[in-house]
Design an enzyme around this catalytic site. Sequence first.
Site, PDB file in Angstrom:
ATOM      1  N   HIS A  72      27.193  18.113  22.703  1.00 43.12           N
ATOM      2  CA  HIS A  72      28.284  18.901  23.281  1.00 43.12           C
ATOM      3  C   HIS A  72      28.159  18.918  24.798  1.00 43.12           C
ATOM      4  O   HIS A  72      27.107  19.216  25.338  1.00 43.12           O
ATOM      5  CB  HIS A  72      28.243  20.342  22.752  1.00 43.12           C
ATOM      6  CG  HIS A  72      28.877  20.485  21.409  1.00 43.12           C
ATOM      7  ND1 HIS A  72      29.441  21.658  20.965  1.00 43.12           N
ATOM      8  CD2 HIS A  72      29.059  19.595  20.408  1.00 43.12           C
ATOM      9  CE1 HIS A  72      29.934  21.483  19.759  1.00 43.12           C
ATOM     10  NE2 HIS A  72      29.704  20.242  19.380  1.00 43.12           N
ATOM     11  N   TYR A 200      32.775  31.195  22.907  1.00 41.81           N
ATOM     12  CA  TYR A 200      32.157  32.514  23.050  1.00 41.81           C
ATOM     13  C   TYR A 200      33.250  33.465  23.528  1.00 41.81           C
ATOM     14  O   TYR A 200      33.850  33.217  24.577  1.00 41.81           O
ATOM     15  CB  TYR A 200      31.038  32.496  24.092  1.00 41.81           C
ATOM     16  CG  TYR A 200      29.769  31.755  23.686  1.00 41.81           C
ATOM     17  CD1 TYR A 200      28.710  32.438  23.093  1.00 41.81           C
ATOM     18  CD2 TYR A 200      29.620  30.391  23.928  1.00 41.81           C
ATOM     19  CE1 TYR A 200      27.528  31.776  22.749  1.00 41.81           C
ATOM     20  CE2 TYR A 200      28.438  29.720  23.581  1.00 41.81           C
ATOM     21  CZ  TYR A 200      27.405  30.422  22.997  1.00 41.81           C
ATOM     22  OH  TYR A 200      26.239  29.768  22.657  1.00 41.81           O
ATOM     23  N   PRO A 292      20.576  36.169  20.218  1.00 41.64           N
ATOM     24  CA  PRO A 292      21.003  34.787  19.987  1.00 41.64           C
ATOM     25  C   PRO A 292      22.094  34.287  20.931  1.00 41.64           C
ATOM     26  O   PRO A 292      22.416  33.092  20.917  1.00 41.64           O
ATOM     27  CB  PRO A 292      21.521  34.813  18.545  1.00 41.64           C
ATOM     28  CG  PRO A 292      21.900  36.234  18.304  1.00 41.64           C
ATOM     29  CD  PRO A 292      20.960  37.063  19.120  1.00 41.64           C
ATOM     30  N   LYS A 296      18.667  30.499  22.633  1.00 46.61           N
ATOM     31  CA  LYS A 296      17.382  30.115  23.218  1.00 46.61           C
ATOM     32  C   LYS A 296      16.191  30.231  22.261  1.00 46.61           C
ATOM     33  O   LYS A 296      15.101  29.745  22.563  1.00 46.61           O
ATOM     34  CB  LYS A 296      17.079  30.990  24.449  1.00 46.61           C
ATOM     35  CG  LYS A 296      17.992  30.703  25.630  1.00 46.61           C
ATOM     36  CD  LYS A 296      17.603  29.425  26.326  1.00 46.61           C
ATOM     37  CE  LYS A 296      18.619  28.943  27.307  1.00 46.61           C
ATOM     38  NZ  LYS A 296      19.314  27.727  26.936  1.00 46.61           N
ATOM     39  N   TYR A 383      21.909  27.409  30.353  1.00 52.94           N
ATOM     40  CA  TYR A 383      22.339  27.120  28.979  1.00 52.94           C
ATOM     41  C   TYR A 383      21.765  25.788  28.496  1.00 52.94           C
ATOM     42  O   TYR A 383      21.295  25.692  27.357  1.00 52.94           O
ATOM     43  CB  TYR A 383      23.873  27.105  28.892  1.00 52.94           C
ATOM     44  CG  TYR A 383      24.377  27.128  27.463  1.00 52.94           C
ATOM     45  CD1 TYR A 383      24.557  28.340  26.785  1.00 52.94           C
ATOM     46  CD2 TYR A 383      24.655  25.944  26.785  1.00 52.94           C
ATOM     47  CE1 TYR A 383      25.020  28.362  25.475  1.00 52.94           C
ATOM     48  CE2 TYR A 383      25.110  25.965  25.467  1.00 52.94           C
ATOM     49  CZ  TYR A 383      25.291  27.176  24.822  1.00 52.94           C
ATOM     50  OH  TYR A 383      25.731  27.200  23.516  1.00 52.94           O
TER      51      TYR A 383
HETATM   52  C1  PHB Z   1      24.777  28.987  15.867  1.00 50.10           C
HETATM   53  O1  PHB Z   1      25.428  27.946  15.702  1.00 50.10           O
HETATM   54  O2  PHB Z   1      24.240  29.577  14.924  1.00 50.10           O
HETATM   55  C2  PHB Z   1      24.687  29.536  17.239  1.00 50.10           C
HETATM   56  C3  PHB Z   1      25.181  28.813  18.301  1.00 50.10           C
HETATM   57  C4  PHB Z   1      25.107  29.326  19.578  1.00 50.10           C
HETATM   58  C5  PHB Z   1      24.538  30.564  19.789  1.00 50.10           C
HETATM   59  C6  PHB Z   1      24.008  31.286  18.730  1.00 50.10           C
HETATM   60  C7  PHB Z   1      24.087  30.778  17.446  1.00 50.10           C
HETATM   61  O3  PHB Z   1      24.504  31.067  21.047  1.00 50.10           O
END
Ligand code: PHB
Length: 389
Positions: A72, A200, A292, A296, A383
């Site tokens: 990505h 997000y 989460p 990380k 990130y």
């Molecule tokens: C996930 O795909 O479970 C996931 C992806 C990004 C995040 C947290 C969880 O920041």
Amino acid sequence: MRTQIAIVGAGPAGLLLGALLHRAGIDNVIIEQRSPEYVLGRIRAGVLEQVAVDLLDQVGVGRRMHAEGLPHDGFDLVFEGQRHRIDLQGLTGKRVMVYGQTEVTRDLMDHRADVGRTTFYEAQDVAVEGFDGDAPSVSFTKDGVRHSVECDFIAGCDGFHGVSRASVPAGAIRQHEKVYPFGWLGVLADVPPVHHELIYGHTERGFMLASMRSHTRSRYYVQCSLDDHVENWSDEAFWNELRARLPAEDAERLVTGPSIEKSIAPLRSFVAEPMRFGRLFLAGDAAHIVPPTGAKGLNLAASDVGLLARCFEEHYRGNAGGIEHYSALALARVWKAERFSWWFTSMMHRFPENGSFGHHMQLAELSYLVGSKAAQTAMAENYVGLPLN
Ligand code: PHB
Ligand code: APR
């Protein structure tokens, strides 16, 4: 039984450490309290930084990740009807790999079976002993028989609830913790992702995240109350809530289906210092937890064991000081990832107790971010992952 490094825990930290040590010719044994099926059944995060990808490549388990993982180059941030793409590739020259922790764990387990290193699964009453002296050992009961693995060093890779950190005398350890006043309700479903990159979202109803595991498997999250229960959420109720938090064009496109997994996870920031106690070293969730939001957790586990394996290699090459630096090196990176995860979490979630001032601070932060290339670069750098040192 005797080995050089006894590793407690066969999560990603323990398994990757075992593979790195194997590659360096260092003998190691893993002791895990659960079955392989149980370990593989835990659904967790799915975004790998380049550092983690490189470590998996180094130990020779990257083939399936490169074939099936999804690189990505960016993600979308959504708030107050605005949608802004964070161009990771354009801002940093780096990308991330979307490949589930379950798959990483499976690849590492298969590799371990292929190379024939010893793993004890379903070990009960695991005890880590003697690490303050010269003769550490890990003992456990398996099929009714008590075993002891004598070793040079113990690697505590046994997660937040493990026995390793708990075995350190209280006076020798400092713990720093922040518990957030909400959780994430997550659903995994075999439906195509709503968007080709992650979204997000900061919404009036709370945070949302649209993620994925593949082109046909989606992972979605919505912020929920800490006293909520999974049983309160039918699949239909979840999809309705997600739709209400998605941008309108995505809500219209959303494909729903039966959930394969549904769970609520609390959010916590936690660091234990130091990460070494004599001949016991902590790595991964055993030493620290991040919320989460920044993806990380798995990446920090990987960078910890990358550093730890390097320190052990130096030690066995005759540099007695090699292991002295582990805790300071690892913690410097850990605290930065803690800061980023806390910052991203604080900006994106609903905190009603922070009042209208707190809410406006979040919106101002988001608005500044999407208007400033410098701010976006800082976000993107964190990130995609800071360098390993
Ligand atoms: C996930 O795909 O479970 C996931 C992806 C990004 C995040 C947290 C969880 O920041
Ligand atoms: N004895 C032996 N093994 C144990 C013990 C014990 N007393 N206690 C726990 N374990 C095992 C657990 O069963 C688990 O398989 O240790 C392993 C720890 O694995 P994880 O919890 O996955 O932790 P880690 O390997 O550090 O990986 C961190 O996991 O929680 C996610 O977001 C986090 O992605 C990150 C990753």
